[in-house]
Design a protein around this motif. Structure first.
Motif, PDB file in Angstrom:
ATOM      1  N   MET A  37       0.840  -1.175   0.000  1.00  0.00           N
ATOM      2  CA  MET A  37       0.000   0.000   0.000  1.00  0.00           C
ATOM      3  C   MET A  37       0.891   1.245   0.000  1.00  0.00           C
ATOM      4  N   PRO A  38       0.747   2.109  -1.001  1.00  0.00           N
ATOM      5  CA  PRO A  38       1.525   3.348  -1.023  1.00  0.00           C
ATOM      6  C   PRO A  38       1.094   4.287   0.113  1.00  0.00           C
ATOM      7  N   THR A  39       2.071   4.910   0.741  1.00  0.00           N
ATOM      8  CA  THR A  39       1.802   5.858   1.812  1.00  0.00           C
ATOM      9  C   THR A  39       2.397   7.205   1.452  1.00  0.00           C
ATOM     10  N   VAL A  40       1.624   8.255   1.665  1.00  0.00           N
ATOM     11  CA  VAL A  40       2.041   9.619   1.364  1.00  0.00           C
ATOM     12  C   VAL A  40       2.092  10.398   2.671  1.00  0.00           C
ATOM     13  N   GLN A  41       3.150  11.195   2.860  1.00  0.00           N
ATOM     14  CA  GLN A  41       3.274  12.031   4.058  1.00  0.00           C
ATOM     15  C   GLN A  41       2.231  13.137   4.020  1.00  0.00           C
ATOM     16  N   ALA A  42       1.447  13.281   5.073  1.00  0.00           N
ATOM     17  CA  ALA A  42       0.355  14.254   5.135  1.00  0.00           C
ATOM     18  C   ALA A  42       0.848  15.694   5.010  1.00  0.00           C
ATOM     19  N   ASP A  43       2.052  15.984   5.515  1.00  0.00           N
ATOM     20  CA  ASP A  43       2.536  17.365   5.505  1.00  0.00           C
ATOM     21  C   ASP A  43       3.338  17.719   4.252  1.00  0.00           C
ATOM     22  N   SER A  44       3.218  16.913   3.201  1.00  0.00           N
ATOM     23  CA  SER A  44       3.883  17.188   1.925  1.00  0.00           C
ATOM     24  C   SER A  44       2.859  17.721   0.919  1.00  0.00           C
ATOM     25  N   HIS A  45       3.355  18.235  -0.211  1.00  0.00           N
ATOM     26  CA  HIS A  45       2.432  18.695  -1.263  1.00  0.00           C
ATOM     27  C   HIS A  45       1.563  17.543  -1.740  1.00  0.00           C
ATOM     28  N   ARG A  46       2.176  16.383  -1.960  1.00  0.00           N
ATOM     29  CA  ARG A  46       1.393  15.207  -2.376  1.00  0.00           C
ATOM     30  C   ARG A  46       0.332  14.876  -1.329  1.00  0.00           C
ATOM     31  N   GLY A  47       0.706  14.915  -0.071  1.00  0.00           N
ATOM     32  CA  GLY A  47      -0.217  14.579   0.996  1.00  0.00           C
ATOM     33  C   GLY A  47      -1.402  15.520   1.068  1.00  0.00           C
ATOM     34  N   ARG A  48      -1.138  16.817   0.930  1.00  0.00           N
ATOM     35  CA  ARG A  48      -2.232  17.795   0.973  1.00  0.00           C
ATOM     36  C   ARG A  48      -3.224  17.560  -0.165  1.00  0.00           C
ATOM     37  N   VAL A  49      -2.683  17.289  -1.351  1.00  0.00           N
ATOM     38  CA  VAL A  49      -3.557  17.042  -2.501  1.00  0.00           C
ATOM     39  C   VAL A  49      -4.308  15.729  -2.323  1.00  0.00           C
ATOM     40  N   CYS A  50      -3.631  14.698  -1.845  1.00  0.00           N
ATOM     41  CA  CYS A  50      -4.303  13.412  -1.617  1.00  0.00           C
ATOM     42  C   CYS A  50      -5.433  13.549  -0.593  1.00  0.00           C
ATOM     43  N   GLN A  51      -5.213  14.353   0.439  1.00  0.00           N
ATOM     44  CA  GLN A  51      -6.257  14.553   1.449  1.00  0.00           C
ATOM     45  C   GLN A  51      -7.465  15.274   0.861  1.00  0.00           C
ATOM     46  N   ALA A  52      -7.245  16.126  -0.129  1.00  0.00           N
ATOM     47  CA  ALA A  52      -8.345  16.853  -0.761  1.00  0.00           C
ATOM     48  C   ALA A  52      -9.131  15.987  -1.734  1.00  0.00           C
ATOM     49  N   LEU A  53      -8.469  14.992  -2.319  1.00  0.00           N
ATOM     50  CA  LEU A  53      -9.113  14.152  -3.328  1.00  0.00           C
ATOM     51  C   LEU A  53     -10.091  13.157  -2.713  1.00  0.00           C
ATOM     52  N   SER A  54     -11.093  12.854  -3.472  1.00  0.00           N
ATOM     53  CA  SER A  54     -12.072  11.841  -3.101  1.00  0.00           C
ATOM     54  C   SER A  54     -11.691  10.510  -3.737  1.00  0.00           C
ATOM     55  N   THR A  55     -12.102   9.421  -3.113  1.00  0.00           N
ATOM     56  CA  THR A  55     -11.913   8.110  -3.742  1.00  0.00           C
ATOM     57  C   THR A  55     -13.141   7.742  -4.578  1.00  0.00           C
ATOM     58  N   ARG A  56     -14.219   8.524  -4.462  1.00  0.00           N
ATOM     59  CA  ARG A  56     -15.445   8.246  -5.213  1.00  0.00           C
ATOM     60  C   ARG A  56     -15.716   9.271  -6.306  1.00  0.00           C
ATOM     61  N   ASP A  57     -15.604  10.550  -5.958  1.00  0.00           N
ATOM     62  CA  ASP A  57     -15.974  11.615  -6.885  1.00  0.00           C
ATOM     63  C   ASP A  57     -14.756  12.111  -7.656  1.00  0.00           C
ATOM     64  N   TRP A  58     -14.970  12.455  -8.909  1.00  0.00           N
ATOM     65  CA  TRP A  58     -13.904  12.996  -9.745  1.00  0.00           C
ATOM     66  C   TRP A  58     -13.731  14.473  -9.448  1.00  0.00           C
ATOM     67  N   MET A  59     -12.481  14.934  -9.395  1.00  0.00           N
ATOM     68  CA  MET A  59     -12.164  16.333  -9.132  1.00  0.00           C
ATOM     69  C   MET A  59     -11.134  16.810 -10.158  1.00  0.00           C
ATOM     70  N   ASP A  60     -11.252  18.085 -10.544  1.00  0.00           N
ATOM     71  CA  ASP A  60     -10.240  18.641 -11.437  1.00  0.00           C
ATOM     72  C   ASP A  60      -9.288  19.529 -10.636  1.00  0.00           C
ATOM     73  N   CYS A  61      -8.313  20.107 -11.308  1.00  0.00           N
ATOM     74  CA  CYS A  61      -7.299  20.907 -10.612  1.00  0.00           C
ATOM     75  C   CYS A  61      -7.906  22.133  -9.935  1.00  0.00           C
ATOM     76  N   HIS A  62      -8.986  22.677 -10.481  1.00  0.00           N
ATOM     77  CA  HIS A  62      -9.654  23.823  -9.862  1.00  0.00           C
ATOM     78  C   HIS A  62     -10.302  23.409  -8.532  1.00  0.00           C
ATOM     79  N   ASP A  63     -10.951  22.261  -8.528  1.00  0.00           N
ATOM     80  CA  ASP A  63     -11.573  21.751  -7.300  1.00  0.00           C
ATOM     81  C   ASP A  63     -10.531  21.573  -6.203  1.00  0.00           C
ATOM     82  N   VAL A  64      -9.419  20.944  -6.547  1.00  0.00           N
ATOM     83  CA  VAL A  64      -8.357  20.682  -5.574  1.00  0.00           C
ATOM     84  C   VAL A  64      -7.741  21.996  -5.098  1.00  0.00           C
ATOM     85  N   ALA A  65      -7.456  22.902  -6.016  1.00  0.00           N
ATOM     86  CA  ALA A  65      -6.861  24.195  -5.658  1.00  0.00           C
ATOM     87  C   ALA A  65      -7.759  24.951  -4.685  1.00  0.00           C
ATOM     88  N   ASN A  66      -9.053  24.966  -4.940  1.00  0.00           N
ATOM     89  CA  ASN A  66      -9.997  25.642  -4.045  1.00  0.00           C
ATOM     90  C   ASN A  66     -10.043  24.982  -2.674  1.00  0.00           C
TER      91      ASN A  66
END
Length: 76
Positions: free
Chosen positions: A1-30
């Motif tokens: 299982m891949p693990t991403v550090q929560a306090d990294s850029h990848r981690g912040r974006v992963c926390q914003a993303l849904s596993t069900r709903d599709w999001m674009d870069c505008h959704d994540v940026a907001n």
């Protein structure tokens, strides 16, 4: 299982993303207060690392892709 550090850029974006709903870069940026370009860059990086699913979107202006986090990725 891949693990991403929560306090990294990848981690912040992963926390914003849904596993069900599709999001674009505008959704994540907001969601996390990044610029659209910054969010797009991290999303592309996550796609190359195979942490997200990506689909092509047509007819939505400058948006080319939507993303969702793969269910096997954990953020710690």
């Amino acid at each position: 299982m891949p693990t991403v550090q929560a306090d990294s850029h990848r981690g912040r974006v992963c926390q914003a993303l849904s596993t069900r709903d599709w999001m674009d870069c505008h959704d994540v940026a907001n969601e996390i207060g990044y610029s659209t370009g910054g969010a797009s860059s991290v999303l592309s990086d996550l796609a190359r690392a195979d942490y997200v699913e990506r689909k092509t979107v047509e007819g939505r202006g400058s948006v080319q892709y939507e993303y969702r986090l793969k269910s096997n990725v954990s953020v710690q």
